[in-house]
Design a protein around this motif. Structure first.
Motif: not given
Ligand code: MG
Ligand code: UDP
Length: 330
Positions: A89, A91, A93, A192, A195
């Protein structure tokens, strides 16, 4: 590396820096980073272009409009040329630095190493709860084993990418499709992160839509609800008829109007609900039958590089030639 990008201008430079340094450490110059701009409304595209113009290993792909996360990722998977593909992703993450450990795992004889979240930092209790409920429900309805708590963060081999690209469907739940492909797959537990910048682009409505795509593309169990409900209500009807007869034989009468009205409403709503489920499948069949392109590419920017691609794909032009601007539809 394939990254779908939607309104991520704030974190983009940090993202590219971290991915490039993680990839460079392992592959030196033999990698490409595909950034797919999914019709962002902020300055993401110019940030992507800046990166692509600076570094020949970065490829910028601009979709003609917003297609949604799964189709943007699909566009990236169609363009990527590597023998190994790392999906993450935009962002941050999913930490790009996990490429190394995931690659070690893959080299032990796997085709898919998928990130599995053991902890989600910076996500609301509601998001965690709904995600967990969703994976449990899905597990009960689907034959393909779709692992829990995974996203699209994965390292996969070329043959898996080729299989994914051969799947023509529009309603794509890519993590499920990867499970469907099979071969040897293994989970890679990770934490995880929150953001890096910006806000989630997955509000509840998009999460519900993704869940509906997941269920309808992997299961026909909801279609059987109709017969199950039919049997249930039939049984209830039978029991109540016996009750009425019993009361009648003892000389009584059953008061009617309110209970009758309630019954009619319940039956009507159940029938409409079942029709709705049918409609959901029918609508998807209709949309699939049109066979429209999955994504439309407005522009591909790839600065010339000496990178030689294996597998018979034409090499990009030499360094002094102007960058190519290709207009294609996917
Ligand atoms: Mg995300
Ligand atoms: N994304 C996209 N198109 C969209 C929505 C999201 O390409 O219409 C990208 C987004 O830039 C990010 C990834 O999909 O790289 C996951 O989105 P997000 O982080 O908002 O979802 P979350 O992690 O909150 O589930």
């Amino acid at each position: 590396m394939v990254v779908p990008v939607y309104n991520e201008e704030a974190g983009l430079d940090a993202l590219v820096a971290r991915i490039v340094s993680a990839s460079q450490a392992i592959f030196a110059d033999r990698f490409e980073l595909i950034l797919v701009n999914d019709g962002s409304t902020d300055e993401s595209w110019s940030a992507i272009c800046r990166q692509a113009d600076r570094d020949p290993r970065i490829v910028a792909i601009d979709l003609s409009r917003n297609h949604g996360h799964q189709l943007a990722l699909t566009a990236g998977l169609h363009h990527v040329r590597g023998d190994l593909v790392f999906v993450l992703d935009a962002d941050l993450q999913d930490p790009p630095e996990l490429l190394g450990p995931m690659l070690d795992q893959l080299r032990q004889g796997y085709d898919v190493v998928y990130g599995q979240r053991i902890k989600r930092n910076g996500e609301t209790a509601f998001k965690r709860g709904s995600a967990s409920l969703f994976y449990r429900m899905l597990g009960g309805m689907v034959d393909t084993h779709i692992p829990r708590d995974t996203g699209d963060f994965r390292l996969i081999t070329r043959r898996v990418v080729d299989q994914l690209n051969a799947m023509p469907e529009r309603y794509r739940f890519i993590r499920g499709l990867v499970s469907f492909v099979g071969f040897n797959q293994i989970a890679f537990p990770y934490e995880r992160d929150a953001r890096f910048a910006g806000e989630t682009n997955y509000p509840l409505s998009k999460m519900i839509a993704l869940a509906a795509d997941a269920v309808t593309s992997f299961s026909v169990v909801p279609l059987r609800f109709a017969s199950h409900l039919g049997m249930l209500f039939g049984l209830a009807g039978l029991v109540s008829i016996m009750g009425i007869v019993w009361i009648w034989m003892r000389g009584g009468t059953v008061e009617g109007w309110a209970s009758l009205a309630a019954l009619i409403l319940i039956m009507g709503s159940v029938q409409l609900l079942v029709l709705g489920v049918f409609g959901e499948y029918l609508g998807r069949m209709y949309m699939e039958s049109k066979r429209r392109p999955l994504f439309i590419v407005a522009e591909v920017r790839r600065r010339a590089s000496k990178y030689e691609t294996p597998r018979g794909i034409p090499t990009p032009p030499a360094a002094d030639e102007p960058r190519e601007n290709i207009h294609v539809t996917g």
